[in-house]
Scaffold this motif. Structure first.
Motif, mmCIF file in Angstrom:
data_model
loop_
_atom_site.group_PDB
_atom_site.id
_atom_site.type_symbol
_atom_site.label_atom_id
_atom_site.label_comp_id
_atom_site.label_asym_id
_atom_site.label_seq_id
_atom_site.Cartn_x
_atom_site.Cartn_y
_atom_site.Cartn_z
ATOM 1 N N GLU A 308 0.829 -1.200 0.000
ATOM 2 C CA GLU A 308 0.000 0.000 0.000
ATOM 3 C C GLU A 308 0.869 1.259 0.000
ATOM 4 O O GLU A 308 0.535 2.254 -0.662
ATOM 5 C CB GLU A 308 -0.917 -0.003 1.216
ATOM 6 N N ALA A 309 2.000 1.206 0.701
ATOM 7 C CA ALA A 309 2.870 2.372 0.801
ATOM 8 C C ALA A 309 3.723 2.583 -0.440
ATOM 9 O O ALA A 309 4.028 3.721 -0.808
ATOM 10 C CB ALA A 309 3.770 2.240 2.026
ATOM 11 N N ASN A 310 4.113 1.477 -1.107
ATOM 12 C CA ASN A 310 5.082 1.588 -2.198
ATOM 13 C C ASN A 310 4.522 1.279 -3.586
ATOM 14 O O ASN A 310 4.984 1.864 -4.575
ATOM 15 C CB ASN A 310 6.270 0.655 -1.918
ATOM 16 N N TYR A 311 3.560 0.370 -3.672
ATOM 17 C CA TYR A 311 2.977 0.003 -4.963
ATOM 18 C C TYR A 311 1.459 -0.105 -4.836
ATOM 19 O O TYR A 311 0.882 -1.181 -5.039
ATOM 20 C CB TYR A 311 3.553 -1.325 -5.456
ATOM 21 N N PRO A 312 0.792 0.988 -4.468
ATOM 22 C CA PRO A 312 -0.658 0.916 -4.232
ATOM 23 C C PRO A 312 -1.445 0.472 -5.464
ATOM 24 O O PRO A 312 -2.467 -0.211 -5.327
ATOM 25 C CB PRO A 312 -1.017 2.352 -3.828
ATOM 26 N N ASN A 313 -0.978 0.816 -6.654
ATOM 27 C CA ASN A 313 -1.691 0.438 -7.873
ATOM 28 C C ASN A 313 -1.557 -1.048 -8.202
ATOM 29 O O ASN A 313 -2.332 -1.579 -8.990
ATOM 30 C CB ASN A 313 -1.185 1.269 -9.063
ATOM 31 N N ARG A 314 -0.571 -1.692 -7.608
ATOM 32 C CA ARG A 314 -0.361 -3.123 -7.860
ATOM 33 C C ARG A 314 -0.867 -4.004 -6.715
ATOM 34 O O ARG A 314 -0.864 -5.230 -6.829
ATOM 35 C CB ARG A 314 1.133 -3.413 -8.066
ATOM 36 N N LYS A 315 -1.252 -3.401 -5.614
ATOM 37 C CA LYS A 315 -1.564 -4.183 -4.422
ATOM 38 C C LYS A 315 -2.634 -5.238 -4.690
ATOM 39 O O LYS A 315 -2.454 -6.416 -4.332
ATOM 40 C CB LYS A 315 -2.017 -3.254 -3.291
ATOM 41 N N ALA A 316 -3.732 -4.859 -5.304
ATOM 42 C CA ALA A 316 -4.827 -5.808 -5.530
ATOM 43 C C ALA A 316 -4.375 -6.968 -6.413
ATOM 44 O O ALA A 316 -4.696 -8.140 -6.144
ATOM 45 C CB ALA A 316 -6.022 -5.093 -6.156
ATOM 46 N N LYS A 317 -3.605 -6.658 -7.450
ATOM 47 C CA LYS A 317 -3.142 -7.701 -8.367
ATOM 48 C C LYS A 317 -2.183 -8.650 -7.669
ATOM 49 O O LYS A 317 -2.313 -9.874 -7.772
ATOM 50 C CB LYS A 317 -2.469 -7.073 -9.583
ATOM 51 N N VAL A 318 -1.210 -8.093 -6.956
ATOM 52 C CA VAL A 318 -0.200 -8.920 -6.305
ATOM 53 C C VAL A 318 -0.829 -9.818 -5.247
ATOM 54 O O VAL A 318 -0.550 -11.018 -5.191
ATOM 55 C CB VAL A 318 0.905 -8.037 -5.683
ATOM 56 N N THR A 319 -1.693 -9.264 -4.411
ATOM 57 C CA THR A 319 -2.318 -10.077 -3.364
ATOM 58 C C THR A 319 -3.213 -11.152 -3.967
ATOM 59 O O THR A 319 -3.298 -12.262 -3.437
ATOM 60 C CB THR A 319 -3.125 -9.198 -2.389
ATOM 61 N N SER A 320 -3.880 -10.840 -5.071
ATOM 62 C CA SER A 320 -4.720 -11.840 -5.741
ATOM 63 C C SER A 320 -3.875 -12.985 -6.283
ATOM 64 O O SER A 320 -4.226 -14.166 -6.123
ATOM 65 C CB SER A 320 -5.508 -11.189 -6.876
ATOM 66 N N LEU A 321 -2.739 -12.674 -6.917
ATOM 67 C CA LEU A 321 -1.873 -13.714 -7.473
ATOM 68 C C LEU A 321 -1.274 -14.580 -6.367
ATOM 69 O O LEU A 321 -1.143 -15.800 -6.533
ATOM 70 C CB LEU A 321 -0.759 -13.070 -8.304
ATOM 71 N N ILE A 322 -0.934 -13.966 -5.245
ATOM 72 C CA ILE A 322 -0.406 -14.743 -4.127
ATOM 73 C C ILE A 322 -1.457 -15.717 -3.610
ATOM 74 O O ILE A 322 -1.170 -16.893 -3.354
ATOM 75 C CB ILE A 322 0.068 -13.805 -2.993
ATOM 76 N N ARG A 323 -2.682 -15.255 -3.466
ATOM 77 C CA ARG A 323 -3.760 -16.140 -3.009
ATOM 78 C C ARG A 323 -4.014 -17.261 -4.015
ATOM 79 O O ARG A 323 -4.370 -18.382 -3.627
ATOM 80 C CB ARG A 323 -5.039 -15.337 -2.769
ATOM 81 N N GLN A 324 -3.834 -16.986 -5.303
ATOM 82 C CA GLN A 324 -4.012 -18.028 -6.308
ATOM 83 C C GLN A 324 -2.956 -19.121 -6.187
ATOM 84 O O GLN A 324 -3.176 -20.251 -6.649
ATOM 85 C CB GLN A 324 -3.957 -17.416 -7.710
ATOM 86 N N MET A 325 -1.818 -18.805 -5.580
ATOM 87 C CA MET A 325 -0.784 -19.820 -5.342
ATOM 88 C C MET A 325 -0.976 -20.527 -4.005
ATOM 89 O O MET A 325 -0.228 -21.451 -3.682
ATOM 90 C CB MET A 325 0.611 -19.170 -5.350
ATOM 91 N N ARG A 326 -1.957 -20.064 -3.220
ATOM 92 C CA ARG A 326 -2.136 -20.586 -1.866
ATOM 93 C C ARG A 326 -3.566 -21.066 -1.615
ATOM 94 O O ARG A 326 -4.072 -20.971 -0.491
ATOM 95 C CB ARG A 326 -1.775 -19.506 -0.837
ATOM 96 N N ASP A 327 -4.218 -21.558 -2.647
ATOM 97 C CA ASP A 327 -5.591 -22.066 -2.499
ATOM 98 C C ASP A 327 -6.518 -21.042 -1.867
ATOM 99 O O ASP A 327 -7.375 -21.373 -1.038
ATOM 100 C CB ASP A 327 -5.612 -23.357 -1.673
ATOM 101 N N GLY A 328 -6.335 -19.776 -2.247
ATOM 102 C CA GLY A 328 -7.200 -18.716 -1.751
ATOM 103 C C GLY A 328 -6.759 -18.095 -0.447
ATOM 104 O O GLY A 328 -7.341 -17.097 -0.010
ATOM 105 N N GLU A 329 -5.735 -18.661 0.200
ATOM 106 C CA GLU A 329 -5.232 -18.128 1.461
ATOM 107 C C GLU A 329 -4.019 -17.233 1.195
ATOM 108 O O GLU A 329 -3.449 -17.222 0.109
ATOM 109 C CB GLU A 329 -4.844 -19.262 2.407
ATOM 110 N N ARG A 330 -3.590 -16.529 2.234
ATOM 111 C CA ARG A 330 -2.373 -15.731 2.089
ATOM 112 C C ARG A 330 -1.122 -16.573 2.285
ATOM 113 O O ARG A 330 -0.038 -16.217 1.814
ATOM 114 C CB ARG A 330 -2.384 -14.557 3.074
ATOM 115 N N TYR A 331 -1.268 -17.724 2.960
ATOM 116 C CA TYR A 331 -0.106 -18.573 3.201
ATOM 117 C C TYR A 331 -0.553 -19.999 3.473
ATOM 118 O O TYR A 331 -1.619 -20.239 4.036
ATOM 119 C CB TYR A 331 0.715 -18.052 4.382
#
Length: 386
Positions: A308-331
């Motif tokens: 949010e502090a450094n790449y606010p325009n990418r936050k939604a995309k990055v967090t979505s892709l991470i969840r896609q690698m984690r069965d919908g979870e963050r970890y």
């Protein structure tokens, strides 16, 4: 001002340790956290073991103070009074069973560091405390010699720097890592080093003779070739070009070098995979491997705050892709998947690394080091005759 909040009883269980822990979220006119130049974490979130949670709230002075830079936090160094220095693990997805970490906390300030939650065991924050309140083990060389002298000890490769970097800035003065390597070299005990610091080249004179006997290797972490991104992700680690230069110097000295492209963060640095592998090959690395981003415990909130502090325009995309690698979870904490992820995104990353390695004739990481020359020391530092 700071507001101390005691969590309601129904949230106490959420604050207990565990891989699924998430910080409770209250919002009484909270002030946004403000990052500091040269630091990775944006805030100093309370650890999961703390009974009280501290939050900054607007007391009416925010408009007058918002333009003031936050006070700079100085790095402090305390003493870790550990009574042993070799840490054992039985993780089936880790290629070693013992390690040494000369320091607790790490001034490199990597926002993604999976060791951040360990500062909560000290009653400190995994946020800014982790990178500003450090501890070193001055007795580590003596303790190491004592552990190696035990008749019950059987040699196997020791990895130095699995949790925090053994060559973080404070080691320029303390030279604790060099002292540990010296003990291992005297005993002809095999070791491998993990670092993202060019300072490792200082100790080539100790590492190279061991490497010539296949008793030492080095793994250098290179996360990105983009200097801006690297500086934001790892603010006090060596710049990418200096890490590649370190790979070159180590390789020229006959030391086997692996490069760890870690972590791979989809939407931030995954587009660099092929260029990363090509660059480390040109620098002389013999092998390369990768780990996808891991966000256990407090790190998930710290990382999203950093986005949010450094790449606010990418936050939604990055967090979505991470969840896609984690069965919908963050970890996911399961062995075998925690460092690789699952699903199409994780599979594509692995496939691209495999193809890039094949193109440049690189191998995957190996810890096949020779243990046959081990010379058991006596507890007083003398070597055994037999």
């Amino acid at each position: 001002m700071r507001n101390t909040i005691e969590p309601p009883l129904d949230s106490i269980t959420e604050a207990l340790p565990g891989e699924g822990w998430e910080a409770p979220n209250w919002d009484p006119d909270l002030l946004p956290a403000r990052g500091q130049k040269g630091r990775g974490a944006v805030s100093n979130v309370d650890g999961r073991f703390e009974r009280h949670i501290h939050q900054a709230v607007d007391d009416g002075w925010i408009n007058q103070l918002i333009d003031d830079a936050p006070p700079r936090i100085k790095t402090t160094l305390g003493i870790d009074g550990a009574r042993s220095v070799i840490t054992r693990n039985q993780s089936p997805d880790v290629p070693f069973d013992r390690s040494i970490n000369p320091y607790r906390g790490c001034e490199h300030g990597c926002i993604y560091c999976f060791a951040r939650p360990t500062h909560a065991y000290l009653g400190l924050s995994p946020g800014l405390d982790f990178e500003t309140k450090l501890f070193w083990k001055p007795e580590a060389p003596t303790l190491l010699r004592k552990q190696l002298s035990a008749r019950s000890y059987s040699p196997a490769p020791i990895v130095i720097g699995t949790s925090t970097d053994p060559y973080q800035p404070v080691d320029r003065d303390k030279q604790l890592t060099r002292s540990i390597i010296s003990v291992l070299s005297d005993c002809q005990h095999p070791f491998s080093i993990i670092t993202k610091s060019a300072l490792v080249t200082r100790d080539i004179d100790l590492i190279a003779p061991m490497a010539a006997q296949n008793r030492a290797s080095v793994a250098v972490s290179v996360t990105s070739l983009d200097h801006k991104l690297s500086n934001l992700l790892e603010p006090r680690a060596s710049a990418p070009h200096r890490r590649l230069d370190a790979v070159r110097k180590l390789s020229d000295a006959g030391i086997r070098v692996t490069v760890l492209c870690a972590p791979i963060i989809p939407g931030l640095n995954d587009m660099e995979i092929e260029n990363l592998v090509a660059a480390v090959h040109d620098a002389g690395a013999t092998s390369v491997s990768h780990i996808v981003i891991r966000l256990p415990l407090e790190i998930a909130d710290l990382f999203e705050e950093w986005l949010e502090a450094n790449y606010p325009n990418r936050k939604a995309k990055v967090t979505s892709l991470i969840r896609q690698m984690r069965d919908g979870e963050r970890y996911q904490s399961e062995f075998g998947t925690r460092m690789r992820g699952t699903g199409p995104i994780a599979d594509l990353i692995a496939t691209r690394f495999k193809a890039a390695r094949k193109k440049h004739g690189l191998m995957g990481r190996s810890l096949d080091l020779d243990c046959s020359g081990f010379k058991r020391p006596s507890a007083d530092g003398q070597m055994s005759l037999f």
